[in-house]
Design a protein around this motif. Structure first.
Motif, PDB file in Angstrom:
ATOM      1  N   TRP A  36     -10.674   5.072 -41.454  1.00 41.78           N
ATOM      2  CA  TRP A  36     -11.281   6.407 -41.426  1.00 41.78           C
ATOM      3  C   TRP A  36     -10.225   7.511 -41.386  1.00 41.78           C
ATOM      4  O   TRP A  36     -10.430   8.603 -41.933  1.00 41.78           O
ATOM      5  N   PHE A  37      -9.085   7.262 -40.783  1.00 46.99           N
ATOM      6  CA  PHE A  37      -8.014   8.265 -40.754  1.00 46.99           C
ATOM      7  C   PHE A  37      -7.631   8.686 -42.170  1.00 46.99           C
ATOM      8  O   PHE A  37      -7.334   9.854 -42.431  1.00 46.99           O
ATOM      9  N   ASP A  38      -7.618   7.722 -43.101  1.00 45.34           N
ATOM     10  CA  ASP A  38      -7.240   8.005 -44.490  1.00 45.34           C
ATOM     11  C   ASP A  38      -8.402   8.526 -45.328  1.00 45.34           C
ATOM     12  O   ASP A  38      -8.186   9.126 -46.387  1.00 45.34           O
ATOM     13  N   LEU A  39      -9.641   8.276 -44.878  1.00 45.80           N
ATOM     14  CA  LEU A  39     -10.814   8.570 -45.706  1.00 45.80           C
ATOM     15  C   LEU A  39     -11.609   9.788 -45.256  1.00 45.80           C
ATOM     16  O   LEU A  39     -12.439  10.292 -46.017  1.00 45.80           O
ATOM     17  N   GLN A  40     -11.374  10.270 -44.056  1.00 43.71           N
ATOM     18  CA  GLN A  40     -12.168  11.383 -43.545  1.00 43.71           C
ATOM     19  C   GLN A  40     -12.044  12.612 -44.443  1.00 43.71           C
ATOM     20  O   GLN A  40     -10.956  13.056 -44.772  1.00 43.71           O
ATOM     21  N   GLY A  41     -13.195  13.137 -44.864  1.00 39.06           N
ATOM     22  CA  GLY A  41     -13.226  14.299 -45.742  1.00 39.06           C
ATOM     23  C   GLY A  41     -12.896  14.002 -47.189  1.00 39.06           C
ATOM     24  O   GLY A  41     -12.840  14.917 -48.022  1.00 39.06           O
ATOM     25  N   LYS A  42     -12.692  12.692 -47.512  1.00 35.68           N
ATOM     26  CA  LYS A  42     -12.266  12.313 -48.865  1.00 35.68           C
ATOM     27  C   LYS A  42     -13.161  11.249 -49.488  1.00 35.68           C
ATOM     28  O   LYS A  42     -12.855  10.763 -50.575  1.00 35.68           O
ATOM     29  N   LEU A  43     -14.247  10.869 -48.807  1.00 39.47           N
ATOM     30  CA  LEU A  43     -15.076   9.760 -49.286  1.00 39.47           C
ATOM     31  C   LEU A  43     -16.542  10.154 -49.340  1.00 39.47           C
ATOM     32  O   LEU A  43     -17.061  10.779 -48.412  1.00 39.47           O
ATOM     33  N   VAL A  44     -17.189   9.769 -50.446  1.00 37.39           N
ATOM     34  CA  VAL A  44     -18.650   9.830 -50.571  1.00 37.39           C
ATOM     35  C   VAL A  44     -19.142   8.408 -50.797  1.00 37.39           C
ATOM     36  O   VAL A  44     -18.606   7.692 -51.650  1.00 37.39           O
ATOM     37  N   VAL A  45     -20.141   7.982 -50.030  1.00 34.68           N
ATOM     38  CA  VAL A  45     -20.729   6.652 -50.196  1.00 34.68           C
ATOM     39  C   VAL A  45     -22.051   6.772 -50.928  1.00 34.68           C
ATOM     40  O   VAL A  45     -22.923   7.565 -50.555  1.00 34.68           O
ATOM     41  N   VAL A  46     -22.190   5.991 -51.995  1.00 29.99           N
ATOM     42  CA  VAL A  46     -23.445   5.876 -52.749  1.00 29.99           C
ATOM     43  C   VAL A  46     -23.984   4.477 -52.487  1.00 29.99           C
ATOM     44  O   VAL A  46     -23.262   3.497 -52.665  1.00 29.99           O
ATOM     45  N   ILE A  47     -25.234   4.376 -52.062  1.00 28.25           N
ATOM     46  CA  ILE A  47     -25.806   3.051 -51.813  1.00 28.25           C
ATOM     47  C   ILE A  47     -26.803   2.701 -52.919  1.00 28.25           C
ATOM     48  O   ILE A  47     -27.617   3.522 -53.324  1.00 28.25           O
ATOM     49  N   GLY A  48     -26.706   1.474 -53.408  1.00 23.54           N
ATOM     50  CA  GLY A  48     -27.656   0.999 -54.402  1.00 23.54           C
ATOM     51  C   GLY A  48     -29.051   0.889 -53.801  1.00 23.54           C
ATOM     52  O   GLY A  48     -29.212   0.609 -52.607  1.00 23.54           O
ATOM     53  N   GLY A  49     -30.061   1.094 -54.633  1.00 20.75           N
ATOM     54  CA  GLY A  49     -31.440   1.065 -54.150  1.00 20.75           C
ATOM     55  C   GLY A  49     -31.924  -0.318 -53.765  1.00 20.75           C
ATOM     56  O   GLY A  49     -32.756  -0.473 -52.877  1.00 20.75           O
ATOM     57  N   GLY A  50     -31.402  -1.355 -54.441  1.00 14.49           N
ATOM     58  CA  GLY A  50     -31.791  -2.724 -54.118  1.00 14.49           C
ATOM     59  C   GLY A  50     -33.288  -2.914 -54.086  1.00 14.49           C
ATOM     60  O   GLY A  50     -34.006  -2.503 -55.003  1.00 14.49           O
ATOM     61  N   SER A  51     -33.784  -3.511 -53.013  1.00 12.48           N
ATOM     62  CA  SER A  51     -35.219  -3.815 -52.940  1.00 12.48           C
ATOM     63  C   SER A  51     -36.056  -2.582 -52.629  1.00 12.48           C
ATOM     64  O   SER A  51     -37.287  -2.639 -52.664  1.00 12.48           O
ATOM     65  N   TYR A  52     -35.411  -1.454 -52.344  1.00 11.70           N
ATOM     66  CA  TYR A  52     -36.122  -0.177 -52.227  1.00 11.70           C
ATOM     67  C   TYR A  52     -36.266   0.469 -53.613  1.00 11.70           C
ATOM     68  O   TYR A  52     -37.361   0.705 -54.098  1.00 11.70           O
ATOM     69  N   GLY A  53     -35.128   0.751 -54.239  1.00 13.04           N
ATOM     70  CA  GLY A  53     -35.137   1.466 -55.513  1.00 13.04           C
ATOM     71  C   GLY A  53     -35.765   0.709 -56.655  1.00 13.04           C
ATOM     72  O   GLY A  53     -36.226   1.311 -57.631  1.00 13.04           O
ATOM     73  N   ASN A  54     -35.798  -0.632 -56.560  1.00  8.30           N
ATOM     74  CA  ASN A  54     -36.414  -1.429 -57.620  1.00  8.30           C
ATOM     75  C   ASN A  54     -37.826  -1.886 -57.270  1.00  8.30           C
ATOM     76  O   ASN A  54     -38.661  -2.050 -58.155  1.00  8.30           O
ATOM     77  N   GLY A  55     -38.092  -2.081 -55.994  1.00 13.32           N
ATOM     78  CA  GLY A  55     -39.415  -2.536 -55.580  1.00 13.32           C
ATOM     79  C   GLY A  55     -40.469  -1.450 -55.604  1.00 13.32           C
ATOM     80  O   GLY A  55     -41.602  -1.668 -56.044  1.00 13.32           O
ATOM     81  N   VAL A  56     -40.113  -0.246 -55.161  1.00 15.36           N
ATOM     82  CA  VAL A  56     -41.089   0.847 -55.055  1.00 15.36           C
ATOM     83  C   VAL A  56     -41.647   1.272 -56.412  1.00 15.36           C
ATOM     84  O   VAL A  56     -42.872   1.415 -56.563  1.00 15.36           O
ATOM     85  N   PRO A  57     -40.810   1.482 -57.452  1.00 19.91           N
ATOM     86  CA  PRO A  57     -41.362   1.888 -58.754  1.00 19.91           C
ATOM     87  C   PRO A  57     -42.348   0.876 -59.328  1.00 19.91           C
ATOM     88  O   PRO A  57     -43.325   1.257 -59.978  1.00 19.91           O
ATOM     89  N   LEU A  58     -42.079  -0.406 -59.091  1.00 20.36           N
ATOM     90  CA  LEU A  58     -42.982  -1.437 -59.606  1.00 20.36           C
ATOM     91  C   LEU A  58     -44.304  -1.447 -58.834  1.00 20.36           C
ATOM     92  O   LEU A  58     -45.374  -1.565 -59.429  1.00 20.36           O
ATOM     93  N   ARG A  59     -44.232  -1.301 -57.537  1.00 18.54           N
ATOM     94  CA  ARG A  59     -45.443  -1.340 -56.723  1.00 18.54           C
ATOM     95  C   ARG A  59     -46.368  -0.164 -57.028  1.00 18.54           C
ATOM     96  O   ARG A  59     -47.600  -0.309 -57.024  1.00 18.54           O
ATOM     97  N   TYR A  60     -45.806   1.002 -57.327  1.00 17.57           N
ATOM     98  CA  TYR A  60     -46.615   2.209 -57.519  1.00 17.57           C
ATOM     99  C   TYR A  60     -46.699   2.663 -58.979  1.00 17.57           C
ATOM    100  O   TYR A  60     -47.104   3.793 -59.261  1.00 17.57           O
ATOM    101  N   ASN A  61     -46.331   1.777 -59.925  1.00 20.55           N
ATOM    102  CA  ASN A  61     -46.444   2.086 -61.366  1.00 20.55           C
ATOM    103  C   ASN A  61     -45.700   3.366 -61.757  1.00 20.55           C
ATOM    104  O   ASN A  61     -46.140   4.100 -62.644  1.00 20.55           O
ATOM    105  N   LEU A  62     -44.559   3.634 -61.128  1.00 26.91           N
ATOM    106  CA  LEU A  62     -43.849   4.875 -61.403  1.00 26.91           C
ATOM    107  C   LEU A  62     -43.104   4.852 -62.734  1.00 26.91           C
ATOM    108  O   LEU A  62     -42.699   5.901 -63.232  1.00 26.91           O
ATOM    109  N   LEU A  63     -42.950   3.675 -63.316  1.00 22.96           N
ATOM    110  CA  LEU A  63     -42.272   3.570 -64.610  1.00 22.96           C
ATOM    111  C   LEU A  63     -43.199   3.907 -65.762  1.00 22.96           C
ATOM    112  O   LEU A  63     -42.751   4.169 -66.880  1.00 22.96           O
TER     113      LEU A  63
END
Length: 263
Positions: A36-63
């Motif tokens: 963290w000493f090297d990364l503070q103020g210099k890092l953005v984390v992006v998280i993959g949707g996984g079973s959220y980002g892929n499961g929700v569109p299918l369940r609710y016909n959002l595609l």
């Protein structure tokens, strides 16, 4: 400045519906905290949707623009923010000063490609030494009204607004394969070989609504065209720190286009 994308297949049960892998999330938090000493103020984390980002569109016909209901449009954003908050709280418990950002609140798209971003809140959070966490989302789109904007595409947003030294994509495979048959890892992708590699790169073998490795590679080619290097490697091993800092990182390197070279 670094952009780190942690694949949804690593931190969720991707074939389930909205099931986080909390111990894996904690493992990544500990690795980030260790530098963290090297990364503070210099890092953005992006998280993959996984079973959220892929499961929700299918369940609710959002595609399906004809079948989806207006009252269900919020479900993608609601569940993705639930997911971001889940990760953020685990990171917080490991001592990281995180702050969650919902992509639909700062980005709009046009035919699925990003059109406008308001990055000031994220810039200010970095200036305060915070760790922004964001993901893919259901975005408002000029031509399609709504579209799923993949977490694979989110690093592109930051390359346009920050001086990014490296984009790191952690996945459940050791890199980009030469072909699905040989499983031989391609060490470098550049402006001279990328077209052939894209042709041989397939989709995910898990639940996936955004194109798998093929979409990842196309997004990273666009990052390379903006003079930024990217790494795709196995996140299930202790590769995170090496991928961010090493001159000889694991996996596949997508090399920045050299200035003056024509495609």
């Amino acid at each position: 400045m670094y952009i780190l994308k942690i694949g949804g297949s690593l931190i969720t049960d991707k074939n389930a519906y909205c099931v986080p892998r909390k111990e894996e999330i904690k493992r990544f938090a500990k690795m980030i905290k260790s530098r963290w000493f090297d990364l503070q103020g210099k890092l953005v984390v992006v998280i993959g949707g996984g079973s959220y980002g892929n499961g929700v569109p299918l369940r609710y016909n959002l595609l399906d623009s004809e079948k989806r209901k207006k009252e269900d449009l919020l479900m993608m954003t609601v569940k993705m923010f639930e997911w971001i908050n889940e990760v953020a709280m685990i990171f917080r418990n490991e001592g990281l000063p995180v702050y969650p950002f919902q992509t639909s609140s700062y980005c709009t798209t046009n035919e699925g490609n990003y059109d406008f971003c308001f990055m000031n809140p994220i810039k200010m959070s970095l200036q305060l030494g915070l760790l922004p966490i964001t993901s893919g989302d259901f975005t408002f789109d000029k031509k399609k009204n709504f579209t799923i904007y993949s977490s694979d595409n989110v690093p592109e947003l930051f390359v346009d607004h920050f001086d990014v030294q490296r984009v790191v994509i952690l996945t459940d495979v050791p890199g980009i394969f030469e072909s699905d048959k040989t499983k031989k890892i391609i060490k470098r992708v550049n402006q001279y070989n990328y077209k052939k590699i894209i042709e041989n790169t397939g989709s995910s073998n898990k639940q996936d609504v955004t194109g798998g490795m093929n979409n990842k590679l196309k997004a990273l080619i666009r990052v390379a065209q903006k003079n930024t290097n990217s790494i795709v490697c196995d996140g299930s091993k202790h590769n995170l720190i090496k991928a961010l800092f090493s001159e000889n990182p694991p996996g596949t390197i997508i090399e920045a286009w050299k200035k003056g070279d024509l495609l």
